[in-house]
Write an enzyme that holds these catalytic residues in place. Structure first.
Site, PDB file in Angstrom:
ATOM      1  N   PHE A   1       0.839  -1.214   0.000  1.00 28.31           N
ATOM      2  CA  PHE A   1       0.000   0.000   0.000  1.00 28.31           C
ATOM      3  C   PHE A   1       0.870   1.259   0.000  1.00 28.31           C
ATOM      4  O   PHE A   1       0.892   2.028  -0.973  1.00 28.31           O
ATOM      5  CB  PHE A   1      -0.939  -0.072   1.215  1.00 28.31           C
TER       6      PHE A   1
ATOM      7  N   ASP B   1      12.910 -11.639  -1.554  1.00 27.70           N
ATOM      8  CA  ASP B   1      12.707 -11.532  -0.103  1.00 27.70           C
ATOM      9  C   ASP B   1      13.930 -10.817   0.489  1.00 27.70           C
ATOM     10  O   ASP B   1      15.047 -11.354   0.429  1.00 27.70           O
ATOM     11  CB  ASP B   1      12.569 -12.955   0.461  1.00 27.70           C
TER      12      ASP B   1
ATOM     13  N   SER C   1       7.373  -4.997   5.123  1.00 22.97           N
ATOM     14  CA  SER C   1       6.929  -5.648   6.374  1.00 22.97           C
ATOM     15  C   SER C   1       5.426  -5.877   6.317  1.00 22.97           C
ATOM     16  O   SER C   1       4.693  -5.015   5.815  1.00 22.97           O
ATOM     17  CB  SER C   1       7.215  -4.772   7.598  1.00 22.97           C
TER      18      SER C   1
ATOM     19  N   GLY D   1      22.994  -2.888   4.722  1.00 29.52           N
ATOM     20  CA  GLY D   1      24.236  -3.343   4.085  1.00 29.52           C
ATOM     21  C   GLY D   1      24.327  -2.798   2.667  1.00 29.52           C
ATOM     22  O   GLY D   1      25.393  -2.347   2.224  1.00 29.52           O
TER      23      GLY D   1
ATOM     24  N   TYR E   1       5.706  -7.337  15.874  1.00 24.47           N
ATOM     25  CA  TYR E   1       5.830  -6.140  15.026  1.00 24.47           C
ATOM     26  C   TYR E   1       6.545  -5.028  15.785  1.00 24.47           C
ATOM     27  O   TYR E   1       7.511  -4.437  15.294  1.00 24.47           O
ATOM     28  CB  TYR E   1       4.437  -5.683  14.597  1.00 24.47           C
TER      29      TYR E   1
ATOM     30  N   LYS F   1      10.273  -3.487  14.835  1.00 25.60           N
ATOM     31  CA  LYS F   1      10.501  -2.083  14.470  1.00 25.60           C
ATOM     32  C   LYS F   1      11.470  -1.422  15.446  1.00 25.60           C
ATOM     33  O   LYS F   1      12.293  -0.590  15.049  1.00 25.60           O
ATOM     34  CB  LYS F   1       9.177  -1.304  14.432  1.00 25.60           C
TER      35      LYS F   1
END
Ligand code: UDP
Length: 309
Positions: free
Chosen positions: A11, A56, A75, A102, A145, A149
């Site tokens: 979204f 992924d 996520s 990275g 979650y 984060k």
């Protein structure tokens, strides 16, 4: 700029891809499509400034050529999604953030993390300022979650201090608009679709809990201003107009002219009782504040869902 957007088929990610391409940038969108969908980016396929990579980001990310910025938006992000995909949620916040950082280090690129108001958990202060440390239950259903984060934020700061990367942490509060999934379980698509289909609106708990809703075009502009800034501290992005879930349900009924009833269901565990961003920092440092009134943003979102009925 040549910019990577992880989660670019989701979204928020797909709206970002659109915005960046409109600004004249080249975008490489990376998504493993577990909650994202190519429908959100079909219109960009074939555009020479756009490239989609099905990957992924918890696995090594290889991109040829120079890169100027990486926006890490991959996520699962709705409470239903991250409870159905708990390990993937933890992995993308930890391993995925590590891989994306990275890449930023290798390419000497700017890095922006899509963090979340969930880092404040069920907050004990209101509104939430960036210097509030939060109230998170690490072993509760939202822990996967919230902690991913929080870990991601710590990892970003480590790369900033240790590897001198130009990093930004955007703490994103509830955002809504077209391309949200009808069944992602979040309150905006859920209530709109229930109202349009004449089904009862399911208010969880007594409905006195509050949220503050930001329209997606405002959010994308805030993210872009943050990316272009030289600020490296976390900044809240969201709309400070707060309302109860009860009032929100009534408002949706009014805007859709629906005759649906309101029913109450049990409140999910650890559902935050209040949420409202303090956006003083965003106003001062980024000269940003949301402009789209709730009614206007919701009308656009309702139109979008009407087309999918
Ligand atoms: N909510 C609700 N009915 C629903 C879906 C959500 O009352 O069908 C409530 C939910 O309990 C929460 C608020 O609406 O208090 C916002 O939920 P959402 O899932 O959109 O995201 P959150 O802000 O909790 O991350």
């Amino acid at each position: 700029m040549r910019i990577v957007v992880t989660g670019g088929a989701g979204f928020l990610g797909s709206h970002l891809c659109d915005f960046l391409i409109n600004e004249g940038h080249s975008v490489i969108c990376i998504d493993n499509l577990i909650t994202g969908n190519t429908d959100n980016i079909t219109h960009l396929m074939g555009n020479e400034k756009f490239k989609f990579i099905h990957h992924d980001v918890t696995e090594y990310i290889f991109i040829e050529g120079k890169l100027d910025a990486i926006l890490h938006f991959a996520s699962p992000a709705s409470p239903i999604d991250y409870q159905e995909l708990p390990i993937q949620t933890l992995k993308v916040g930890s391993l995925g953030t590590h891989k994306a950082l990275g890449l930023a280090k290798e390419k000497k690129a700017k890095f922006l993390l899509a963090s979340s108001s969930e880092v404040y958990g069920d907050p004990l202060v209101s509104p939430q300022k960036e210097d509030y440390w939060g109230n998170v239950n690490s072993v509760g259903p939202r822990g996967v979650y919230d902690e991913s984060k929080r870990f991601a934020e710590a990892m970003v700061m480590a790369y900033h201090y240790y590897h001198k990367i130009d990093t930004k942490i955007a703490r994103i509060f509830n955002t809504y608009g077209p391309r949200m999934r009808k069944k992602d379980g979040r309150v905006v698509p859920t209530f709109i679709n229930q109202a349009l289909e004449g089904k009862p609106l399911t208010v969880f708990g007594d409905g006195a809990q509050t949220r503050s809703f930001c329209y997606v075009s405002d959010m994308v502009q805030g993210i872009y201003k943050f990316l272009l800034s030289n600020i490296n501290e976390p900044i809240n992005l969201g709309n400070p107009q707060e309302m109860t879930v009860n009032d929100f349900a009534e408002f949706i009924l009014k805007l859709t002219k629906s005759k649906s009833k309101i029913v109450h269901k049990p409140l999910p565990v650890d559902d935050p009782k209040i949420r409202r961003p303090d956006i003083t920092k965003a106003k001062k440092l980024l000269n940003w504040s949301p402009r789209v009134p709730l009614e206007e943003g919701l009308q656009k979102t309702i139109e979008y869902f009407k087309k999918t009925l």
